[in-house]
Design an enzyme around this catalytic site. Structure first.
Site, short mmCIF file in Angstrom:
data_model
loop_
_atom_site.label_atom_id
_atom_site.label_comp_id
_atom_site.label_asym_id
_atom_site.label_seq_id
_atom_site.Cartn_x
_atom_site.Cartn_y
_atom_site.Cartn_z
CG ASP A 423 -1.68 1.27 1.38
OD1 ASP A 423 -2.45 1.58 0.46
OD2 ASP A 423 -1.51 1.96 2.40
CB THR A 425 -1.16 6.48 1.85
OG1 THR A 425 -1.44 7.02 0.57
CG2 THR A 425 -1.20 7.59 2.89
#
EC number: 7.2.2.12
Length: 732
Positions: A423, A425
């Protein structure tokens, strides 16, 4: 003196919590109680010890989860027996979060093991004196045999008990081999041989257990250190401001705990007074101390190097970050690695084979001692220890680095991962974005209003973008209007009701899905900002676009280096996923050299990517830190959550949780997993080779039962010693 032995007496019969207790014995200030609900439940055993220890007149209490019994030593004059039983019964219903995060006291008490070794050694010494000092014949008389037999049965009781249990279940285990050899030696009047063998085996078992307990002790020390008390500052009453010393287990949420130089912080909480240099390596794995002042958050297990802090407790005991680590580690040590089935299959087949080979040896040679030797040397104890000892040591090593591995199966998978999904962020980026632009898109709105209402939507969110908006309002000293209700639209944004208005804050996709018109000017700003790797958030009020806020999140400085090393270490596919716009994702992917990426993904899309890679035959690791990562973390072969203090859902779902946000820990996870598997294979090779060689040598008559016991012990101790190297592996 009158001794009252009460057998199988129910402790209560009036409908209270003591009705399921059975007093097995109660004499001379020592009471043994059976509580079946304690069996196999270490946490409940701790609850019993805590509850009973508070009763007047109780000296010592030990709860044994292995047997489901509780032993209480008490003063007959001062102690109320009924109150003790009531305390035991009441511990059944104590909430789990109120139970201290420690092992039962009984795990450290092995008096019977020591007693068996002492009595066995003393008996052998006396037999040696009889034989060599007084020149008596080697064969014992009737009384001597009776004493030697009694001592042999006492020292061999754990093996005999284990053999009976395994036979009841229809499986012949290693205890059955030892027991068969012992019984054969007693029948043949080889009492000295049997006693010597069992004494050596007891020493080996004790040394193994001693080594295995090092991991648990090392982890427990992270939470409690060497201290049993803490100083708290009174906040109420005439003595407010006074510092008093209290038992560490009595500290409660809201207490102000005072921590001085070279003392471990006992709670998670906020610093309300003082400043200090703090070593947080127990939590973060970082050895470099940090400066802490009022307003900072600190964690239990961190040590004040210099200075003084007053910490308002926000979590205590097993609810602290380090307490969660300990709980997870204890649970993880019961998790079986797939490679463990290799040893179990070997043991299951090898034990019956050993009986057959021993019987054939007896029939062919007629030598009972040689057949006994075959049984002893064939014990696959070392094989059975190969995996659990290595897994336990590696999990302990990881916990001390700030890597929480939730089981042996996950540790093994970590060394085999060849595809990793990230992922973006908070994982590849710092996850602490800053507000860079605030633009009003409506004539009646000022930028400050746009920021204030955006903050109102985000005030209870823990998303990094939300926290950035809140920080920006605080820096500008802008008041945030309260909201009545809010709704999280996962992957899109927030819907909030405030001041009688409906607010939408999120991506352009959110506004389009809600039929809110996005002006040409706003679209141009969105495109321009995305090309600069900034994230735009649009604010709509009652269906009208009123403003735009952009935020930028920096790439982690170590990210590119870590990705390169992962590729060098055998990871063939690296995929980046993000809910951001493709323009932003492209900028970050190019900066990190990532060829595969997907943008504007929803939680189910992340799950799909993981499953697609698995269908292609990859062992997939998923690295994330948010609620929207949870499905993918659960589906991956190994899910890794960044930041133990982060999103609870991600941490609970993941197989591995990192206590800090340093991506270098990913390399450590993979390295530790690979090293653990290597050590397990070494253990298997060593132990199986010893078993095979011992059988061949024993069949030829070159080994005595005593030498067989020594060789058996040596292989087991060698396996444990080899595994224990993982406790300190690359731990600086």
């Amino acid at each position: 003196m009158t001794l009252a032995i009460v057998k199988e007496v129910p402790a209560g019969a009036d409908g209270d919590d003591t009705t399921d207790l059975v007093v097995l014995s109660d004499a001379a200030g020592r009471m043994r109680v059976r509580a079946d609900w304690v069996r196999g439940n270490s946490r409940r055993a701790v609850a019993v010890e805590e509850a009973v220890a508070k009763q007047d007149g109780v000296r010592v209490v030990h709860a044994y989860p292995r047997t489901g019994s509780v032993v209480v030593w008490y003063s007959p004059r001062r102690c109320d027996r009924a109150a003790v039983l009531e305390a035991i019964g009441g511990a059944k219903h104590v909430a789990a979060e109120l139970i201290p995060a420690r092992a039962p006291h009984s795990t450290e008490i092995r008096n019977t093991d020591v007693l068996r070794m002492v009595i066995g050694g003393a008996a052998l010494a006396l037999l040696g004196v009889r034989r060599y000092v007084f020149a008596r014949p080697p064969l014992l008389g009737p009384s001597g045999r009776m004493v030697a037999t009694g001592v042999t049965i006492f020292t061999g009781y754990p093996f005999l008990r284990g053999a009976l249990r395994s036979l009841r279940s229809g499986k012949a285990g290693t205890d059955a081999l030892v027991s068969a050899a012992t019984i054969a030696s007693l029948i043949l009047r080889e009492n000295v041989v049997a006693l010597t063998v069992l004494w050596l085996l007891n020493i080996g078992e004790y040394l193994q257990d001693l080594t295995l307990r090092r991991t648990r002790r090392a982890i427990s020390e992270l939470l409690r250190g060497n201290q049993d008390t803490a100083w708290i500052r009174l906040t109420d009453g005439p003595e407010a401001g006074t510092e008093v010393q209290v038992p560490i287990d009595s500290v409660q949420i809201g207490d102000e705990v005072v921590v001085h130089d070279h003392v471990a912080i006992p709670v998670d909480g906020e610093v309300v007074d003082g400043e200090a240099i703090v070593n947080q390596s127990a939590i973060t794995g970082e050895n470099l101390p940090v400066s802490v002042v009022a307003g900072a958050t600190v964690h239990a297990g961190s040590v004040v190097v210099r200075g003084r802090l007053v910490v308002r407790a926000q979590a205590v005991g097993n609810q602290t970050t380090i307490g969660r680590i300990i709980t997870r580690v204890e649970e993880a040590q019961n998790d079986r690695a797939p490679i463990q089935t290799v040893g179990e299959n070997f043991s299951r087949r090898f034990v019956p084979t050993s009986f057959i080979v021993s019987a054939i040896t007896l029939l062919v040679t007629g030598d009972v001692r040689r057949a006994m030797t075959m049984l002893l040397i064939a014990c696959p104890c070392a094989v059975g220890l190969s995996t659990p000892t290595a897994i336990s040591a590696a999990i302990g090593n990881g916990a001390r680095r700030g890597i929480l591995i939730k089981g042996g199966s996950h540790l093994e998978q970590a060394g085999r991962v060849d595809a990793i999904v990230f992922d973006k962020t908070g994982t590849l980026t710092v996850g602490r974005p800053v507000v860079t632009n605030i633009i009003a898109m409506h004539k009646d709105w000022e930028p400050e209003q746009v920021l204030a209402y955006a903050a109102s939507s985000e005030i209870h969110s823990r998303h990094p973008l939300a926290e950035a908006v809140i920080r920006s309002t605080e820096e500008r000293r802008i008041s945030i209007p309260p909201h009545e209700e809010c709704e999280v639209l996962v992957g899109l944004g927030m819907r909030t009701w405030a001041d009688g208005r409906t607010l939408l804050l999120g991506s352009p996709s959110l506004l389009e899905s809600e039929q809110v018109k996005v002006s040409k000017k706003a679209s141009e700003w969105v495109g321009k900002l995305r090309q600069q790797a900034e994230t735009p958030l649009l604010l709509a009020v009652d269906g009208t676009l009123v403003g735009l806020i952009s935020l930028r999140d920096e790439v982690r400085p170590e990210a590119a280096e870590v990705l390169t090393k992962l590729r060098d270490n055998g990871v063939r596919r690296i995929v980046m996923l993000t809910g951001d716009h493709p323009d932003i994702a492209k900028v970050v992917a190019e900066e990190l050299g990532i060829d595969e990426w997907r943008a504007e993904v929803m939680p189910e899309d992340k799950l799909e990517v993981v499953r697609d890679l698995q269908d292609e035959g990859y062992v997939v690791g998923m690295v994330g830190d948010g609620i929207n990562d949870a499905p993918a973390l659960a589906a991956a072969d190994i899910g890794i959550a960044m930041g133990l203090a982060g999103t609870d859902v991600a941490v609970e779902t993941a197989d591995v949780a990192l206590a800090n946000d340093d991506l270098h820990r990913l390399l450590d996870v993979r390295d530790l997993g690979g090293r653990a598997v290597d050590v397990i294979r070494q253990n298997y090779g060593m132990s199986i080779a010893v078993n095979a060689a011992g059988l061949l040598i024993g069949a030829g008559g070159a080994l005595s039962p005593v030498l067989a016991a020594i060789l058996h012990n040596a292989s087991s101790v060698a396996v444990v010693a080899n595994s224990s190297r993982l406790i300190r592996y690359r731990l600086e």
